[in-house]
Motif scaffolding. Structure first.
Motif, PDB file in Angstrom:
ATOM      1  N   TYR B  38       0.863  -1.185   0.000  1.00  0.00           N
ATOM      2  CA  TYR B  38       0.000   0.000   0.000  1.00  0.00           C
ATOM      3  C   TYR B  38       0.897   1.232   0.000  1.00  0.00           C
ATOM      4  N   TYR B  42       4.369  10.274  -5.713  1.00  0.00           N
ATOM      5  CA  TYR B  42       3.760  11.447  -6.315  1.00  0.00           C
ATOM      6  C   TYR B  42       4.848  12.415  -6.760  1.00  0.00           C
ATOM      7  N   LEU B  52      -0.177  11.770  -9.075  1.00  0.00           N
ATOM      8  CA  LEU B  52       0.128  10.358  -8.847  1.00  0.00           C
ATOM      9  C   LEU B  52       0.975   9.804  -9.988  1.00  0.00           C
ATOM     10  N   TYR B  55       1.438   3.531  -8.072  1.00  0.00           N
ATOM     11  CA  TYR B  55       0.682   3.022  -6.937  1.00  0.00           C
ATOM     12  C   TYR B  55       0.882   1.517  -6.836  1.00  0.00           C
ATOM     13  N   TRP B  56       0.449   0.946  -5.705  1.00  0.00           N
ATOM     14  CA  TRP B  56       0.757  -0.458  -5.390  1.00  0.00           C
ATOM     15  C   TRP B  56       2.254  -0.729  -5.595  1.00  0.00           C
ATOM     16  N   TYR B  93       7.369  12.679  -3.669  1.00  0.00           N
ATOM     17  CA  TYR B  93       6.955  12.214  -2.352  1.00  0.00           C
ATOM     18  C   TYR B  93       6.545  10.752  -2.420  1.00  0.00           C
ATOM     19  N   GLN B  95       4.376   7.757  -0.211  1.00  0.00           N
ATOM     20  CA  GLN B  95       3.236   7.728   0.702  1.00  0.00           C
ATOM     21  C   GLN B  95       2.845   6.279   0.973  1.00  0.00           C
ATOM     22  N   TYR B  97      -0.460   4.089   2.264  1.00  0.00           N
ATOM     23  CA  TYR B  97      -1.894   4.150   2.532  1.00  0.00           C
ATOM     24  C   TYR B  97      -2.342   2.821   3.162  1.00  0.00           C
ATOM     25  N   SER B 100      -4.075   4.386   8.689  1.00  0.00           N
ATOM     26  CA  SER B 100      -4.213   5.797   9.041  1.00  0.00           C
ATOM     27  C   SER B 100      -3.324   6.125  10.229  1.00  0.00           C
ATOM     28  N   PRO B 101      -2.673   7.295  10.207  1.00  0.00           N
ATOM     29  CA  PRO B 101      -2.700   8.317   9.155  1.00  0.00           C
ATOM     30  C   PRO B 101      -1.886   7.919   7.920  1.00  0.00           C
ATOM     31  N   HIS B 102      -2.367   8.318   6.760  1.00  0.00           N
ATOM     32  CA  HIS B 102      -1.664   8.034   5.511  1.00  0.00           C
ATOM     33  C   HIS B 102      -0.458   8.962   5.396  1.00  0.00           C
ATOM     34  N   PHE B 104       3.269  10.656   4.516  1.00  0.00           N
ATOM     35  CA  PHE B 104       4.124  10.946   3.370  1.00  0.00           C
ATOM     36  C   PHE B 104       5.578  11.032   3.815  1.00  0.00           C
ATOM     37  N   GLN B 106       9.259  13.036   3.455  1.00  0.00           N
ATOM     38  CA  GLN B 106       9.538  14.473   3.566  1.00  0.00           C
ATOM     39  C   GLN B 106       9.750  15.137   2.202  1.00  0.00           C
TER      40      GLN B 106
END
Lengths: 121, 113
Positions: B38, B42, B52, B55-56, B93, B95, B97, B100-102, B104, B106
């Motif tokens: 997850y 970005y 984006l 992902y994955w 960046y 991230q 997911y 929570s919290p999702h 990022f 720095q």
């Protein structure tokens, strides 16, 4: 095509509240979670929380608990983020972001243009 | 909270050369029941919202040039730009997911050498 259009820039005094809107179009609003992320000037991205537009259920970051409220109006496909008791540290660009897949655990495929909130006396 | 740490903080690469950005999570973001990481990358250019890219952990978003690729699993991830173009100058960046919290990373500022 999916679009997220946010409300305009705001200038607020310390201690006030701000409410930012995010109007969605191009998809079924209730099908995808909406997240809110902020970015202070020259800084990185900070996750604030999310809302399930279908149920209205929310999940907030600990840093904002008690100060942030996320709501939605399904009749106009709009999500809202309200932040209270503002301080100068809340000066930032606030983004709404829609997830890419159904469900809460998903990346953010679409972003609003951002709303600059300036807190100054 | 899962802490995401990127390296380096900034990077200067010559046009046409390879750029590599790393991201490490403080705990695994691989969900065993789905066998998916997850994790996303970005790109953000000045005055714009993040975009984006991946992902994955390794799936390229539609429309993203194939010079961008993502790899890694569990806690260690890499974004590679195989041949740097002028339009790739941006902050990148990572991230998670997964939970929570999702959070990022720095950010890594990528410039042209």
């Amino acid at each position: 095509q999916v679009q997220l259009v946010q409300s305009g820039a705001e200038v607020k005094k310390p201690g006030a509240s701000v409410k930012v809107s995010c109007k969605a179009s191009g998809y079924t609003f209730t099908d995808y979670y909406m997240h809110w992320v902020r970015q202070a000037p020259g800084q990185g991205l900070e996750w604030m929380g999310r809302i399930n537009p279908n149920s209205g259920g929310t999940n907030y970051a600990q840093n904002f608990q008690g100060r942030v409220t996320m709501t939605r109006d399904t009749s106009i496909s709009t999500a809202y983020m309200e932040l209270s008791r503002l301080t100068s540290d809340d000066t930032a660009v606030y983004y709404c972001a829609r997830v890419g897949e159904f469900g809460s655990g998903s990346y953010y495929s679409y972003w609003g243009q951002g709303t600059l909130v300036t807190v100054s006396s | 909270d899962i802490v995401m740490t990127q390296s380096p903080d900034s990077l200067a690469v010559s046009l046409g050369e390879r750029a590599t950005i790393n991201c490490k999570s403080s705990q695994s973001v691989l969900y065993s029941s789905t066998n998916k990481n997850y994790f996303a990358w970005y790109q953000q250019k000045p005055g714009q919202p993040p975009k984006l890219l991946i992902y994955w952990a390794s799936t390229r978003e539609s429309g993203v040039p194939d010079r961008f690729s993502g790899s890694g699993s569990g806690t260690d991830f890499t974004l590679t730009i195989s041949s740097l173009q002028a339009e790739d100058v941006a902050v990148y960046y990572c991230q998670q997911y997964y939970s929570s919290p999702h959070t990022f990373g720095q950010g890594t500022k990528l410039e042209i050498k």
